[in-house]
Design a protein around this motif. Sequence first.
Motif, PDB file in Angstrom:
ATOM      1  N   TRP A 158      -1.928  12.153  -8.014  1.00 32.60           N
ATOM      2  CA  TRP A 158      -1.618  11.863  -6.619  1.00 32.60           C
ATOM      3  C   TRP A 158      -2.363  12.832  -5.712  1.00 32.60           C
ATOM      4  O   TRP A 158      -2.671  13.958  -6.099  1.00 32.60           O
ATOM      5  N   SER A 159      -2.604  12.413  -4.487  1.00 28.72           N
ATOM      6  CA  SER A 159      -3.215  13.279  -3.478  1.00 28.72           C
ATOM      7  C   SER A 159      -2.707  12.870  -2.105  1.00 28.72           C
ATOM      8  O   SER A 159      -2.097  11.808  -1.944  1.00 28.72           O
ATOM      9  N   VAL A 178      -3.869  12.852   2.157  1.00 25.08           N
ATOM     10  CA  VAL A 178      -4.894  13.019   3.184  1.00 25.08           C
ATOM     11  C   VAL A 178      -4.138  13.238   4.498  1.00 25.08           C
ATOM     12  O   VAL A 178      -3.676  12.282   5.117  1.00 25.08           O
ATOM     13  N   PRO A 179      -3.956  14.510   4.886  1.00 28.31           N
ATOM     14  CA  PRO A 179      -3.180  14.821   6.076  1.00 28.31           C
ATOM     15  C   PRO A 179      -4.056  14.794   7.335  1.00 28.31           C
ATOM     16  O   PRO A 179      -4.846  15.704   7.570  1.00 28.31           O
ATOM     17  N   LYS A 180      -3.907  13.766   8.109  1.00 34.40           N
ATOM     18  CA  LYS A 180      -4.675  13.628   9.350  1.00 34.40           C
ATOM     19  C   LYS A 180      -3.708  13.410  10.505  1.00 34.40           C
ATOM     20  O   LYS A 180      -2.613  12.892  10.333  1.00 34.40           O
ATOM     21  N   LEU A 181      -4.140  13.754  11.693  1.00 31.44           N
ATOM     22  CA  LEU A 181      -3.296  13.686  12.876  1.00 31.44           C
ATOM     23  C   LEU A 181      -2.769  12.279  13.157  1.00 31.44           C
ATOM     24  O   LEU A 181      -1.600  12.104  13.479  1.00 31.44           O
ATOM     25  N   THR A 182      -3.606  11.273  13.012  1.00 36.75           N
ATOM     26  CA  THR A 182      -3.173   9.915  13.361  1.00 36.75           C
ATOM     27  C   THR A 182      -2.572   9.162  12.182  1.00 36.75           C
ATOM     28  O   THR A 182      -1.614   8.417  12.358  1.00 36.75           O
ATOM     29  N   LEU A 183      -3.128   9.347  11.003  1.00 33.37           N
ATOM     30  CA  LEU A 183      -2.624   8.674   9.801  1.00 33.37           C
ATOM     31  C   LEU A 183      -2.550   9.673   8.662  1.00 33.37           C
ATOM     32  O   LEU A 183      -3.459  10.479   8.476  1.00 33.37           O
ATOM     33  N   CYS A 184      -1.493   9.590   7.885  1.00 28.53           N
ATOM     34  CA  CYS A 184      -1.370  10.394   6.679  1.00 28.53           C
ATOM     35  C   CYS A 184      -1.340   9.420   5.510  1.00 28.53           C
ATOM     36  O   CYS A 184      -0.575   8.454   5.522  1.00 28.53           O
ATOM     37  N   VAL A 185      -2.183   9.665   4.525  1.00 33.29           N
ATOM     38  CA  VAL A 185      -2.266   8.791   3.363  1.00 33.29           C
ATOM     39  C   VAL A 185      -1.772   9.552   2.136  1.00 33.29           C
ATOM     40  O   VAL A 185      -2.224  10.667   1.867  1.00 33.29           O
ATOM     41  N   VAL A 186      -0.839   8.946   1.415  1.00 31.34           N
ATOM     42  CA  VAL A 186      -0.393   9.447   0.123  1.00 31.34           C
ATOM     43  C   VAL A 186      -0.946   8.469  -0.895  1.00 31.34           C
ATOM     44  O   VAL A 186      -0.581   7.298  -0.908  1.00 31.34           O
TER      45      VAL A 186
END
Length: 129
Positions: free
Chosen positions: A45-46, A48-56
């Motif tokens: 698992w990883s 992607v922490p971004k301001l508008t969208l966070c993806v797990v």
Amino acid sequence: MLLTPEQTLFVRGATPALLLSEAPVHDTLPVLVTRDGSVPWCEGWSIVPKLTLCVVDGPGEAGIVIPALAAPVQTDGAADPDGMADWCADAERAGGAVVLSLAQLPRTLDWPYLLNSGSAHGGFMPALT
């Protein structure tokens, strides 16, 4: 799959956390088992922490997308309406975040209970940049 911001809680800290409720990936994530108080890596698992969208992102087709800018953030137990950018910076410094999937979001953060309840799924997920 899209997970609504109301089903999430981003928690700031040296090792930031993302709590999920009723997540479609709950059963795909490993049951959380802590040893000596440390949270295990969530293999495969990883985040992607971004301001508008966070993806797990998980193995195969498993994963969720969260509209992060609208999601609640907590700092030191209090709501932080402007904290998403800081949460993302915390995740970058930590190299990832602890992601926990729960049946429902807790009213108060009782970390010993959350980490040892046997009902939480997840672990530490490395950040992809």
